[in-house]
Design an enzyme around this catalytic site. Structure first.
Site, mmCIF file in Angstrom:
data_model
loop_
_atom_site.group_PDB
_atom_site.id
_atom_site.type_symbol
_atom_site.label_atom_id
_atom_site.label_comp_id
_atom_site.label_asym_id
_atom_site.label_seq_id
_atom_site.Cartn_x
_atom_site.Cartn_y
_atom_site.Cartn_z
ATOM 1 N N ASP A 61 22.453 3.577 -0.612
ATOM 2 C CA ASP A 61 21.761 3.937 -0.419
ATOM 3 C C ASP A 61 21.272 4.953 -1.195
ATOM 4 O O ASP A 61 22.402 5.182 -2.377
ATOM 5 C CB ASP A 61 21.574 5.310 1.371
ATOM 6 N N GLU A 120 17.762 9.790 4.219
ATOM 7 C CA GLU A 120 17.815 10.786 4.511
ATOM 8 C C GLU A 120 16.669 11.140 5.398
ATOM 9 O O GLU A 120 15.982 12.158 5.827
ATOM 10 C CB GLU A 120 17.895 11.916 3.185
#
Length: 363
Positions: A61, A120
């Site tokens: 990520d 997120e």
């Protein structure tokens, strides 16, 4: 590389500088076995294997958090109110290190590196699964890591089955009638309604969820009113839901909505619930996790059995469709994930690269 990435944290689907830095680094590597394609602010890198029998995926990520950094680093974030407080700067650096190894010593199988935006929020894994490069190079297996501040650096932790919980954001808006503090009978006070709602939903976990299951209902933020002598016309609650099963998540949401309907009647107001981003549980494939731990034993890496956690990770959506696993990499930080003083030990970077590289070569 880690320090350069740490300085430019960007929120989900806004990772323009991050993507540019990643692409420049990837472009500097030997290209004869690489095919690179971008998707929104993410990147796919396909590595052609020498004698492929399958394609192995590795996901990292790339986004940061809306948090003001307080580490005191000389290389602290230059983006005000933004920080890599979840270790994604580490994740990206490890992925780049492993990719560089693949270009130096080609793997037998094909490898697909996924640099995924918006972990997120609002959630990048699910739409990335539908991207054209993913359909073209869809992995047969996939894995990822996440830093663990509470573990010693150069330590791994993993378990088969459930590792991370199902999660959901929670936003609740109350609308009533404001007015002068001296005439409460002419108003519909949303400070009172929201406060009562917060106390009442504590019964969901305590009295509505099977005690053999696990659930969390947390309200982390309350906003209501403007000044001390005006009764609030609106209120807003923000929180999160966590469960260890999808069925319990559905039950928790149903109970929230029942309580909300009751609040509307009791307080003559309107209550609207928005669940925001929802993340599917991270469930590690038992066979592949066992293969991974056997490899770690063979290569004498230090690993231990993990406990399941109520944290959330949208990598769960990828594991829902593709067999694989996620493991923890210890980074030995006094501060935890999503804290403004998170300071992972950089000695874990080389260790993480070695683990990922060996796994890609041997999985």
């Amino acid at each position: 590389m880690r320090r350069a990435l740490h300085q430019i944290p960007e929120l989900g689907f806004e990772e323009v500088k991050t993507q540019k830095m990643l692409l420049e680094t990837i472009d500097s590597m030997p290209q004869d076995r690489l095919t690179v394609e971008t998707w929104r602010t993410g990147i796919f890198v396909f590595v052609q294997g020498e004698n492929p029998e399958k394609t192995i995926g590795y996901r990292t990520d790339i986004d940061g958090l809306p948090l003001e950094e307080k580490t005191g680093y000389e290389f602290a974030s230059v983006h005000k109110g933004r920080m890599h407080a979840c270790g994604h700067d580490f994740h990206m650096t490890i992925a780049l290190g492993a990719l560089e190894k693949m270009t130096e010593t080609p793997p037998q199988n094909n490898v697909l590196f996924l640099f995924q935006p918006a972990e997120e929020g609002p959630g990048g894994a699910q739409p990335m699964l539908e991207a054209e490069p993913m359909k073209k190079w869809r992995p047969d297996e996939i894995f990822a890591l996440h830093v663990a501040p509470e573990l010693p650096a150069r330590t791994l932790s993993v378990k088969p089955g459930l590792l991370f919980a199902n999660t959901s954001e929670l936003f609740i808006d109350f609308k009533g009638k404001g007015g002068h503090a001296a005439y409460p009978h002419k108003t519909k006070d949303m400070t009172v309604a929201a406060s009562y709602f917060v106390t009442q939903i504590q019964e969901i976990v305590a009295r509505r969820v099977d005690p053999l299951e696990s659930a969390v209902v947390t309200i982390g933020k309350i906003e209501a009113g403007t000044v001390q002598n005006i009764i609030a016309e609106t209120a807003r609650l923000e929180g999160t839901l966590r469960t260890t099963s999808g069925t319990v998540m559905t039950e928790v949401k149903e109970e929230l909505e029942k309580i909300a309907r009751g609040m509307e009647i009791a307080n003559d107001c309107s209550v609207e619930i928005d669940y925001g981003s929802n993340y599917y549980q991270v469930y590690n494939d038992e066979t592949l996790t066992s293969t991974f731990t056997a490899l770690m034993d063979e290569l004498e890496y230090d690993w231990r059995e993990a406990d399941r956690a109520m944290t959330g990770e949208d990598f769960g959506y990828m594991l829902k469709e593709i067999p694989g696993f996620m493991f923890w990499l210890g980074v030995d930080s006094e501060a935890g994930l999503h804290q403004a003083t998170l300071k992972p030990k950089e000695e874990a970077l080389e260790y993480g690269i070695a683990v990922v590289t060996d796994t890609l070569y041997r999985l």
